[in-house]
Design a protein around this motif. Structure first.
Motif, PDB file in Angstrom:
ATOM      1  N   LEU A  12      14.098  15.316  16.297  1.00  0.00           N
ATOM      2  CA  LEU A  12      15.140  14.698  17.121  1.00  0.00           C
ATOM      3  C   LEU A  12      15.949  13.729  16.272  1.00  0.00           C
ATOM      4  CD1 LEU A  12      13.145  13.613  20.314  1.00  0.00           C
ATOM      5  CD2 LEU A  12      14.650  15.596  20.070  1.00  0.00           C
ATOM      6  N   GLU A  13      17.211  13.598  16.623  1.00  0.00           N
ATOM      7  CA  GLU A  13      18.052  12.545  16.061  1.00  0.00           C
ATOM      8  C   GLU A  13      18.336  11.563  17.180  1.00  0.00           C
ATOM      9  OE1 GLU A  13      22.015  12.138  13.383  1.00  0.00           O
ATOM     10  OE2 GLU A  13      22.166  13.481  15.104  1.00  0.00           O
ATOM     11  N   ILE A  14      18.120  10.279  16.897  1.00  0.00           N
ATOM     12  CA  ILE A  14      18.435   9.229  17.861  1.00  0.00           C
ATOM     13  C   ILE A  14      19.471   8.321  17.208  1.00  0.00           C
ATOM     14  CG2 ILE A  14      17.573   7.319  19.254  1.00  0.00           C
ATOM     15  CD1 ILE A  14      14.827   8.705  19.207  1.00  0.00           C
ATOM     16  N   VAL A  15      20.660   8.288  17.776  1.00  0.00           N
ATOM     17  CA  VAL A  15      21.743   7.450  17.256  1.00  0.00           C
ATOM     18  C   VAL A  15      21.826   6.198  18.106  1.00  0.00           C
ATOM     19  CG1 VAL A  15      24.224   7.291  16.834  1.00  0.00           C
ATOM     20  CG2 VAL A  15      23.011   9.443  16.383  1.00  0.00           C
ATOM     21  N   THR A  16      21.831   5.056  17.426  1.00  0.00           N
ATOM     22  CA  THR A  16      21.975   3.755  18.083  1.00  0.00           C
ATOM     23  C   THR A  16      23.302   3.172  17.648  1.00  0.00           C
ATOM     24  OG1 THR A  16      19.584   3.436  17.909  1.00  0.00           O
ATOM     25  CG2 THR A  16      20.908   1.487  18.390  1.00  0.00           C
ATOM     26  N   ARG A  34      10.101  14.918  27.556  1.00  0.00           N
ATOM     27  CA  ARG A  34      10.332  16.352  27.792  1.00  0.00           C
ATOM     28  C   ARG A  34      10.224  17.137  26.488  1.00  0.00           C
ATOM     29  NH1 ARG A  34      14.567  14.565  31.235  1.00  0.00           N
ATOM     30  NH2 ARG A  34      16.065  15.085  29.612  1.00  0.00           N
ATOM     31  N   PHE A  35      10.747  16.556  25.418  1.00  0.00           N
ATOM     32  CA  PHE A  35      10.661  17.195  24.105  1.00  0.00           C
ATOM     33  C   PHE A  35       9.203  17.330  23.683  1.00  0.00           C
ATOM     34  CE2 PHE A  35      10.744  16.916  19.416  1.00  0.00           C
ATOM     35  CZ  PHE A  35      11.487  18.049  19.137  1.00  0.00           C
ATOM     36  N   LEU A  36       8.404  16.292  23.904  1.00  0.00           N
ATOM     37  CA  LEU A  36       6.991  16.318  23.515  1.00  0.00           C
ATOM     38  C   LEU A  36       6.180  17.316  24.324  1.00  0.00           C
ATOM     39  CD1 LEU A  36       6.140  12.588  22.800  1.00  0.00           C
ATOM     40  CD2 LEU A  36       6.277  14.491  21.188  1.00  0.00           C
ATOM     41  N   ASP A  37       6.691  17.735  25.459  1.00  0.00           N
ATOM     42  CA  ASP A  37       6.017  18.774  26.235  1.00  0.00           C
ATOM     43  C   ASP A  37       6.071  20.121  25.516  1.00  0.00           C
ATOM     44  OD1 ASP A  37       5.368  16.966  28.226  1.00  0.00           O
ATOM     45  OD2 ASP A  37       7.083  17.506  29.500  1.00  0.00           O
ATOM     46  N   THR A  38       6.926  20.220  24.475  1.00  0.00           N
ATOM     47  CA  THR A  38       7.100  21.486  23.771  1.00  0.00           C
ATOM     48  C   THR A  38       6.505  21.484  22.366  1.00  0.00           C
ATOM     49  OG1 THR A  38       9.241  20.899  22.786  1.00  0.00           O
ATOM     50  CG2 THR A  38       9.271  21.848  25.014  1.00  0.00           C
ATOM     51  N   THR A  39       5.984  20.340  21.908  1.00  0.00           N
ATOM     52  CA  THR A  39       5.460  20.248  20.541  1.00  0.00           C
ATOM     53  C   THR A  39       4.369  19.186  20.462  1.00  0.00           C
ATOM     54  OG1 THR A  39       6.062  19.982  18.200  1.00  0.00           O
ATOM     55  CG2 THR A  39       7.214  18.588  19.777  1.00  0.00           C
ATOM     56  N   ASP A  40       3.428  19.380  19.536  1.00  0.00           N
ATOM     57  CA  ASP A  40       2.354  18.400  19.356  1.00  0.00           C
ATOM     58  C   ASP A  40       2.761  17.267  18.430  1.00  0.00           C
ATOM     59  OD1 ASP A  40       0.649  19.843  20.990  1.00  0.00           O
ATOM     60  OD2 ASP A  40      -0.185  20.985  19.322  1.00  0.00           O
ATOM     61  N   GLN A  41       3.601  17.579  17.450  1.00  0.00           N
ATOM     62  CA  GLN A  41       4.075  16.577  16.506  1.00  0.00           C
ATOM     63  C   GLN A  41       5.582  16.685  16.404  1.00  0.00           C
ATOM     64  OE1 GLN A  41       1.744  17.180  12.816  1.00  0.00           O
ATOM     65  NE2 GLN A  41       1.118  15.052  13.200  1.00  0.00           N
ATOM     66  N   PHE A  42       6.204  15.549  16.075  1.00  0.00           N
ATOM     67  CA  PHE A  42       7.650  15.587  15.928  1.00  0.00           C
ATOM     68  C   PHE A  42       8.117  14.567  14.914  1.00  0.00           C
ATOM     69  CE2 PHE A  42       7.300  12.032  18.668  1.00  0.00           C
ATOM     70  CZ  PHE A  42       8.520  11.427  18.873  1.00  0.00           C
ATOM     71  N   ASP A  43       9.376  14.736  14.509  1.00  0.00           N
ATOM     72  CA  ASP A  43      10.022  13.875  13.534  1.00  0.00           C
ATOM     73  C   ASP A  43      11.258  13.261  14.172  1.00  0.00           C
ATOM     74  OD1 ASP A  43       8.206  14.888  11.581  1.00  0.00           O
ATOM     75  OD2 ASP A  43       9.514  16.629  11.292  1.00  0.00           O
ATOM     76  N   ILE A  44      11.599  12.045  13.728  1.00  0.00           N
ATOM     77  CA  ILE A  44      12.785  11.357  14.252  1.00  0.00           C
ATOM     78  C   ILE A  44      13.692  10.965  13.099  1.00  0.00           C
ATOM     79  CG2 ILE A  44      13.669   9.264  15.361  1.00  0.00           C
ATOM     80  CD1 ILE A  44      11.238   9.228  17.139  1.00  0.00           C
ATOM     81  N   LEU A  45      14.955  11.355  13.209  1.00  0.00           N
ATOM     82  CA  LEU A  45      16.014  10.840  12.361  1.00  0.00           C
ATOM     83  C   LEU A  45      16.691   9.746  13.178  1.00  0.00           C
ATOM     84  CD1 LEU A  45      17.752  11.007   9.788  1.00  0.00           C
ATOM     85  CD2 LEU A  45      19.182  12.663  10.997  1.00  0.00           C
ATOM     86  N   ALA A  46      16.449   8.498  12.815  1.00  0.00           N
ATOM     87  CA  ALA A  46      17.013   7.354  13.536  1.00  0.00           C
ATOM     88  C   ALA A  46      18.235   6.873  12.776  1.00  0.00           C
ATOM     89  CB  ALA A  46      15.981   6.244  13.666  1.00  0.00           C
ATOM     90  N   ASP A  47      19.386   6.938  13.411  1.00  0.00           N
ATOM     91  CA  ASP A  47      20.651   6.555  12.787  1.00  0.00           C
ATOM     92  C   ASP A  47      21.182   5.315  13.496  1.00  0.00           C
ATOM     93  OD1 ASP A  47      23.169   6.329  11.686  1.00  0.00           O
ATOM     94  OD2 ASP A  47      23.705   8.439  12.004  1.00  0.00           O
ATOM     95  N   VAL A  48      21.047   4.165  12.847  1.00  0.00           N
ATOM     96  CA  VAL A  48      21.475   2.891  13.438  1.00  0.00           C
ATOM     97  C   VAL A  48      22.825   2.540  12.834  1.00  0.00           C
ATOM     98  CG1 VAL A  48      20.877   0.484  13.859  1.00  0.00           C
ATOM     99  CG2 VAL A  48      19.059   2.204  13.642  1.00  0.00           C
TER     100      VAL A  48
END
Length: 128
Positions: A12-16, A34-48
């Motif tokens: 996921l990308e989260i833009v702040t 909802r996203f975690l309901d589809t995967t056990d692990q995930f990555d975040i691209l946090a763009d502040v």
């Protein structure tokens, strides 16, 4: 404002940007849940972007959602945080030491393309 975009089945990308309010928190937590309901692990691209203004009530709102936040932290694998402001990068570098088991890297805006490549596993080299 917080904006969530799915990049891949595990990222996921989260833009702040601008004002971050307590109303943003339940919406973003729900989207990530909802996203975690589809995967056990995930990555975040946090763009502040810039120097967002954070409403004090946001912290209280986050505390209301602690079980969901713990679920998210437990599922995190990689975090790439891109920030314009040096103090945000410093705070993120400190935070990265407090989350065991997560590969958490901090980048400047000039390094944004490499941050995305690393997060999406196009390279295993965290910093180019």
């Amino acid at each position: 404002m917080l904006t969530v975009t799915q990049l891949t089945p595990r990222a996921l990308e989260i833009v702040t940007e601008g004002d971050v309010t307590r109303e943003d928190i339940p919406r973003v937590i729900e989207e990530i849940g909802r996203f975690l309901d589809t995967t056990d692990q995930f990555d975040i691209l946090a763009d502040v972007r810039g120097a967002p203004k954070v409403e004090f009530g946001m912290i209280v709102e986050e505390l209301k959602h602690l079980p969901a936040l713990f679920r998210m932290v437990h599922a995190l694998d990689r975090v790439a945080l891109i920030a314009d402001e040096g103090w945000i990068r410093t705070a993120a570098a400190i935070e990265s030491k407090l989350i065991p088991g997560v590969d958490y890297q901090v980048y400047t805006r000039a390094e944004a393309a490499h941050a995305r490549d690393w997060l999406l596993r196009h390279t295993d080299i965290a910093h180019g």
